[in-house]
Design a protein around this motif. Structure first.
Motif, short mmCIF file in Angstrom:
data_model
loop_
_atom_site.label_atom_id
_atom_site.label_comp_id
_atom_site.label_asym_id
_atom_site.label_seq_id
_atom_site.Cartn_x
_atom_site.Cartn_y
_atom_site.Cartn_z
N THR A 101 16.19 18.92 -55.21
CA THR A 101 15.98 18.36 -54.07
C THR A 101 14.46 18.03 -53.83
O THR A 101 13.85 17.33 -53.17
N THR A 104 11.01 22.94 -54.39
CA THR A 104 10.25 23.60 -55.17
C THR A 104 8.85 23.15 -55.74
O THR A 104 7.83 23.74 -55.68
N VAL A 153 23.37 22.28 -63.12
CA VAL A 153 22.96 21.96 -64.60
C VAL A 153 22.65 23.52 -65.13
O VAL A 153 21.67 24.13 -64.68
P1 5GP Z 1 14.77 21.98 -55.84
O1 5GP Z 1 13.72 22.70 -55.09
O2 5GP Z 1 14.18 20.78 -56.52
O3 5GP Z 1 15.92 21.83 -54.89
O4 5GP Z 1 15.41 22.93 -57.11
C1 5GP Z 1 14.85 22.92 -58.35
C2 5GP Z 1 14.50 24.26 -58.62
O5 5GP Z 1 15.51 25.21 -58.46
C3 5GP Z 1 14.25 24.53 -59.98
O6 5GP Z 1 13.12 25.43 -60.06
C4 5GP Z 1 15.26 24.83 -60.70
O7 5GP Z 1 15.20 25.85 -61.77
C5 5GP Z 1 16.35 25.20 -59.67
N1 5GP Z 1 17.33 24.47 -59.85
C6 5GP Z 1 18.02 23.48 -58.71
N2 5GP Z 1 19.30 22.96 -59.20
C7 5GP Z 1 19.38 23.46 -60.65
C8 5GP Z 1 20.53 23.40 -61.28
O8 5GP Z 1 21.46 22.47 -61.21
N3 5GP Z 1 20.55 23.92 -62.58
C9 5GP Z 1 19.22 24.84 -62.74
N4 5GP Z 1 19.29 25.60 -63.95
N5 5GP Z 1 18.31 25.16 -62.03
C10 5GP Z 1 18.30 24.52 -60.81
#
Ligand code: 5GP
Ligand code: MG
Length: 171
Positions: A101, A104, A153
């Motif tokens: 998204t 993070t 993933v």
């Molecule tokens: P965001 O904050 O962009 O939604 O998610 C990114 C953070 O969540 C990263 O630190 C990542 O490690 C974790 N994350 C989000 N989706 C996945 C996924 O499909 N697989 C893994 N291994 N980590 C994810």
């Protein structure tokens, strides 16, 4: 059902290419710092630093970002965090395993900019799985892996999982 997308060799090649792109984009390694997002991002940042050391014969500093206090969708538990280096005027490359998204990374930017004024901040991720909810994009991408929102993933790294493997896991 699990589908393997990157094996050990493919992960190494992707990181190797990203290193060349990072060096080219920064026009060398002067003032470069890698900021790995806890936990997997730190391992990937360390691998990038090792590879850049092989290519350029220079040791790039790696710092750890623990952004758990900065997420907008998580309850604040405390306000103490430390960045173990003054990042003013440096070229910071934020490193993480998966970009989803963007929340993070937004938190990582907050974490850095609350305290420092870098010359530039870029973003390197091993996997971009899409579904951004914020205007954030990666400058260096190991692999774009289009996923459905509910897929995950799975990133296995030898530092913790004793093998390197990236696969899509769906129920
Ligand atoms: P965001 O904050 O962009 O939604 O998610 C990114 C953070 O969540 C990263 O630190 C990542 O490690 C974790 N994350 C989000 N989706 C996945 C996924 O499909 N697989 C893994 N291994 N980590 C994810
Ligand atoms: Mg993570």
């Amino acid at each position: 059902m699990n589908k393997t997308l990157l094996d050990q060799q493919a992960i190494q090649r992707a990181i190797s290419r990203m290193c060349h792109e990072i060096i080219e984009s920064a026009k060398g390694t002067t003032d470069l710092v890698l900021a790995g997002i806890k936990t997997n991002g730190i391992f990937i940042a360390q691998r990038i630093a090792e590879k850049i050391a092989q290519i350029e014969n220079v040791k790039i500093p790696v710092i750890e970002l623990d952004i758990s206090d900065f997420r907008d969708d998580m309850r604040k538990t405390s306000n103490n965090f430390t960045i173990a280096k003054n990042l003013n005027n440096l070229k910071v490359v934020i490193v993480d395993d998966v970009l989803f998204t963007g929340r993070t990374v937004r938190a990582a930017l907050d974490c850095i900019l609350t305290n420092y004024r870098p010359q530039k901040i870029a973003l390197a991720v091993l996997v971009d799985r899409g579904h951004r909810e914020l205007p954030i994009r990666a400058d260096f991408v190991g692999k774009n892996i289009p996923t459905s929102f509910n897929e995950r993933v799975e990133v296995q790294l030898s530092e913790i999982d004793n093998q390197d493997l990236i696969q899509i896991v769906s129920d």
